[in-house]
Design a protein around this motif. Structure first.
Motif, short mmCIF file in Angstrom:
data_model
loop_
_atom_site.label_atom_id
_atom_site.label_comp_id
_atom_site.label_asym_id
_atom_site.label_seq_id
_atom_site.Cartn_x
_atom_site.Cartn_y
_atom_site.Cartn_z
N TYR A 104 0.82 -1.21 0.00
CA TYR A 104 0.00 0.00 0.00
C TYR A 104 0.86 1.26 0.00
O TYR A 104 0.56 2.23 -0.71
CB TYR A 104 -0.92 -0.01 1.22
N SER A 105 1.92 1.26 0.81
CA SER A 105 2.75 2.46 0.95
C SER A 105 4.03 2.40 0.12
O SER A 105 4.90 3.25 0.26
CB SER A 105 3.11 2.68 2.43
N LYS A 106 4.15 1.36 -0.73
CA LYS A 106 5.29 1.20 -1.62
C LYS A 106 6.61 1.22 -0.85
O LYS A 106 7.53 1.99 -1.14
CB LYS A 106 5.27 2.26 -2.72
N LEU A 107 6.68 0.35 0.16
CA LEU A 107 7.86 0.22 1.00
C LEU A 107 8.48 -1.16 0.79
O LEU A 107 7.91 -2.00 0.08
CB LEU A 107 7.49 0.45 2.46
N SER A 108 9.58 -1.42 1.46
CA SER A 108 10.26 -2.70 1.26
C SER A 108 10.75 -3.28 2.58
O SER A 108 11.85 -3.83 2.66
CB SER A 108 11.44 -2.53 0.29
N TYR A 109 9.94 -3.16 3.62
CA TYR A 109 10.31 -3.75 4.91
C TYR A 109 10.26 -5.28 4.80
O TYR A 109 9.48 -5.84 4.02
CB TYR A 109 9.36 -3.29 6.00
N PRO A 110 11.06 -5.99 5.62
CA PRO A 110 10.93 -7.45 5.68
C PRO A 110 9.50 -7.83 6.09
O PRO A 110 8.92 -7.19 6.97
CB PRO A 110 11.95 -7.86 6.75
N GLU A 111 8.97 -8.85 5.44
CA GLU A 111 7.59 -9.26 5.76
C GLU A 111 7.63 -10.28 6.89
O GLU A 111 7.37 -11.47 6.73
CB GLU A 111 6.90 -9.75 4.50
N LYS A 112 8.00 -9.76 8.05
CA LYS A 112 8.11 -10.52 9.30
C LYS A 112 7.37 -9.76 10.39
O LYS A 112 7.06 -8.57 10.22
CB LYS A 112 9.59 -10.65 9.72
N PRO A 113 7.12 -10.38 11.55
CA PRO A 113 6.60 -9.62 12.69
C PRO A 113 7.53 -8.44 12.98
O PRO A 113 8.75 -8.61 13.08
CB PRO A 113 6.60 -10.63 13.83
N THR A 114 6.96 -7.26 13.09
CA THR A 114 7.77 -6.03 13.13
C THR A 114 7.26 -5.09 14.22
O THR A 114 6.06 -4.97 14.44
CB THR A 114 7.72 -5.32 11.76
N LEU A 115 8.20 -4.43 14.88
CA LEU A 115 7.87 -3.39 15.85
C LEU A 115 8.21 -2.02 15.27
O LEU A 115 9.31 -1.82 14.75
CB LEU A 115 8.62 -3.59 17.16
N PHE A 116 7.27 -1.09 15.38
CA PHE A 116 7.51 0.33 15.07
C PHE A 116 7.61 1.05 16.41
O PHE A 116 6.75 0.88 17.27
CB PHE A 116 6.33 0.90 14.27
N LEU A 117 8.63 1.89 16.58
CA LEU A 117 8.84 2.56 17.86
C LEU A 117 9.03 4.05 17.67
O LEU A 117 9.45 4.52 16.61
CB LEU A 117 10.07 2.01 18.58
N GLU A 118 8.72 4.79 18.75
CA GLU A 118 9.01 6.22 18.78
C GLU A 118 9.46 6.58 20.18
O GLU A 118 8.94 6.06 21.18
CB GLU A 118 7.77 7.03 18.39
N PHE A 119 10.43 7.50 20.25
CA PHE A 119 11.00 7.94 21.52
C PHE A 119 10.87 9.45 21.63
O PHE A 119 11.13 10.17 20.66
CB PHE A 119 12.49 7.55 21.61
N HIS A 120 10.48 9.95 22.81
CA HIS A 120 10.33 11.38 23.06
C HIS A 120 11.28 11.81 24.17
O HIS A 120 11.43 11.11 25.18
CB HIS A 120 8.89 11.71 23.49
N GLY A 121 11.91 12.97 24.02
CA GLY A 121 12.77 13.49 25.07
C GLY A 121 13.76 14.49 24.52
O GLY A 121 13.46 15.23 23.58
N THR A 122 14.95 14.52 25.08
CA THR A 122 16.03 15.36 24.56
C THR A 122 16.83 14.54 23.55
O THR A 122 16.66 13.33 23.42
CB THR A 122 16.95 15.82 25.68
N GLU A 123 17.74 15.21 22.87
CA GLU A 123 18.57 14.49 21.89
C GLU A 123 19.33 13.36 22.56
O GLU A 123 19.47 12.26 21.99
CB GLU A 123 19.54 15.47 21.21
N GLU A 124 19.81 13.59 23.78
CA GLU A 124 20.60 12.57 24.48
C GLU A 124 19.72 11.43 24.95
O GLU A 124 20.07 10.26 24.81
CB GLU A 124 21.33 13.19 25.68
N THR A 125 18.54 11.75 25.51
CA THR A 125 17.71 10.69 26.08
C THR A 125 17.09 9.80 25.01
O THR A 125 16.99 8.58 25.19
CB THR A 125 16.61 11.27 26.98
N VAL A 126 16.68 10.39 23.88
CA VAL A 126 16.08 9.53 22.84
C VAL A 126 17.14 8.61 22.24
O VAL A 126 16.85 7.45 21.90
CB VAL A 126 15.37 10.34 21.74
N ALA A 127 18.37 9.09 22.12
CA ALA A 127 19.45 8.24 21.60
C ALA A 127 19.73 7.10 22.58
O ALA A 127 19.94 5.95 22.16
CB ALA A 127 20.70 9.07 21.37
N LEU A 128 19.71 7.41 23.89
CA LEU A 128 19.94 6.37 24.90
C LEU A 128 18.82 5.34 24.88
O LEU A 128 19.07 4.13 24.94
CB LEU A 128 20.04 7.02 26.28
N GLN A 129 17.57 5.80 24.80
CA GLN A 129 16.43 4.88 24.76
C GLN A 129 16.52 3.96 23.55
O GLN A 129 16.27 2.75 23.65
CB GLN A 129 15.12 5.67 24.72
#
Length: 470
Positions: A274-299
């Motif tokens: 549908y979105s013309k992407l090429s992700y592996p067709e496996k069980p997949t997690l999408f994630l997002e992190f909120h914070g400062t530049e340092e904290t999101v990188a650490l997370q």
């Protein structure tokens, strides 16, 4: 039908006729009885049959709402609140006829208290409109069910969505309501204070009541500061169990992920097409992190280590806003991507929620059931709080296909309940889940009936939803 037992309730023909005349005179062009208006206000985004109201009134202020409620109450005619019509369980159907109250013109942001991180809005304001209004304040409202739903509807169904793992659901973010009750008067359920010990929690009584106890006229909401930095990522796993194990470990370690979404193999195939992407067709997690530049990188680094322990593919991380937007657009389009797998079939979207420790078991058993039943049914879940959705694609003109889909639905709900879960994590009960809420609530359902009878003795507020009164 096995569980989607939508029935027509007795109609008050004399009262309906009287109310139609009164409202036409009072509201003029803001009151419509045409077929197209009535159909628009009974549509449902699942396969439940539409049950049309007899008229639609476009209210513009609290006095309008009071006038409608008093008129309908005097003649014992049902009222069905209508926001944007994105509900999934027949909430806006009119099984006894009556009046649809359209809130699209009650769409004002009434007050923003930046220092207190709260705001008050009318029920017709949508979540996207609110966040556009808040943009220059540095604040945002975090509850994101995917659809651009009205906030009145979101409060009524106790909605949540992709951000719930960090920011909670509507029940956690509504501070107070104003509600017009059966006598046509407006009450206020609470003040703006962040906590109170003053009497019954009336706010929580109306949040999730699906319009069956009164008509919401304003909502006071908690707000959040816009994070200094937002990053995201995607990660494929060899199995659903491995993906769910990574989710559980992430939550148990206290990593403050803002979103952690699970898509199964079938859903990833749909997303790619549908979105013309090429992700592996496996069980997949999408994630997002909120914070400062340092904290999101650490997370992100902490999650990467957990995912690797669970046998994942490399974690694709991005702090680029455009790339992150594209990633989440693909996730938000999951419903339409799933429908596109078989556009000739009907789609029945349902959800359950279980304790997070049982998520892997529940999803795996559900997947096995899908295969055994021979259904096409992608799975997507708000994995961080144990909530997942199944989109069942089937031929709604085939009695055999309908029976097969409904039998699967019944097993899905029973499976969740057997794991001490719930038959609906965020869609609400409406008409479609009444059978299972009876099993889930047991004797407590009679207390709900008593509350309904006490606040709405004539059963005129959105009748035929959540439970049967008889």
């Amino acid at each position: 039908m096995v569980m989607r037992d939508v029935v027509a309730l007795p109609r008050n023909e004399e009262g309906i006729a009287a109310v139609l005349g009164i409202l036409k005179q009072a509201f003029g062009e803001r009151f419509q009885t045409g077929q197209s208006f009535r159909e628009q206000h009974a549509h449902t985004t699942t396969y439940l049959p539409a049950q049309l109201p007899d008229g639609v009134v476009f209210v513009e202020n609290v006095d309008d709402v009071k006038a409608v409620v008093r008129t309908c109450a005097a003649h014992k005619v049902p009222m069905i609140p209508f926001g944007t019509g994105t509900s999934l369980e027949g909430h806006v159907n009119a099984p006894a006829g009556g009046i649809s109250i359209d809130f699209s013109r009650m769409n004002r942001v009434l007050d923003v208290n930046s220092e207190d991180l709260d705001c008050t809005v009318e029920p017709g304001v949508t979540r996207e409109d609110l966040n556009t209004h808040l943009r220059d304040t540095g604040l945002f409202f975090p509850i994101d069910p995917g659809a651009n739903a009205s906030l009145g509807g979101m409060a009524s169904t106790r909605a949540s969505g992709t951000n719930a793992v960090r920011y909670g659901t509507m029940k956690d973010n509504v501070l107070a309501l104003t509600v017009v009750t059966a006598n046509g008067e407006e009450i206020r359920t609470a003040r703006r204070a962040r906590k109170t010990s003053a009497g019954y929690d009336l706010t929580r009584l109306f949040v999730g009541a699906e319009g069956t106890l009164g008509v919401i006229t304003s909502i006071t909401l908690k707000l959040q500061g816009i994070p200094a930095k937002i990053s995201g990522g995607v990660c494929a796993f060899p199995s659903l169990k491995a993906a769910c194990d990574a989710v559980v470990l992430t939550i148990q370690m206290g990593i403050p992920v803002a979103r952690i979404e699970l898509l199964d193999e079938t859903q990833m195939r749909a997303v790619n097409a549908y979105s013309k992407l090429s992700y592996p067709e496996k069980p997949t997690l999408f994630l997002e992190f909120h914070g400062t530049e340092e904290t999101v990188a650490l997370q992100a680094e902490q999650f990467k280590e957990i995912a690797a322990e669970c046998g994942s593919d490399p974690f694709q991380y991005t702090a680029n806003a455009e790339e992150r937007t594209q990633l989440w657009k693909a996730r938000h389009n999951a419903y339409w991507a799933g429908r596109a797998l078989a556009p000739e079939l009907a789609g029945l979207s349902t959800d359950v929620c279980v304790p997070i420790s049982r998520l892997a078991d529940c999803v795996a058993e559900t997947q096995a059931d899908i295969v055994e039943t021979g259904l096409l049914a992608p799975i997507v879940g708000h994995a961080g709080d144990g909530n997942f959705h199944v989109l069942i694609l089937f031929d709604d003109k085939s009695a055999g296909d309908v029976a097969r889909a409904e039998a699967f639905m019944a097993r899905l709900n029973e499976r969740a309940l057997s794991m001490d879960g719930t038959c609906t994590g965020e869609h609400g009960v409406g008409q479609g889940k009444m059978t299972f809420v009876e099993e889930e609530m047991g004797p407590a359902l009679e207390l709900m009936r008593q509350i309904k009878r006490g606040l709405d003795p004539d059963n005129i507020f959105n009748p035929g939803k959540i439970f049967r009164l008889t």
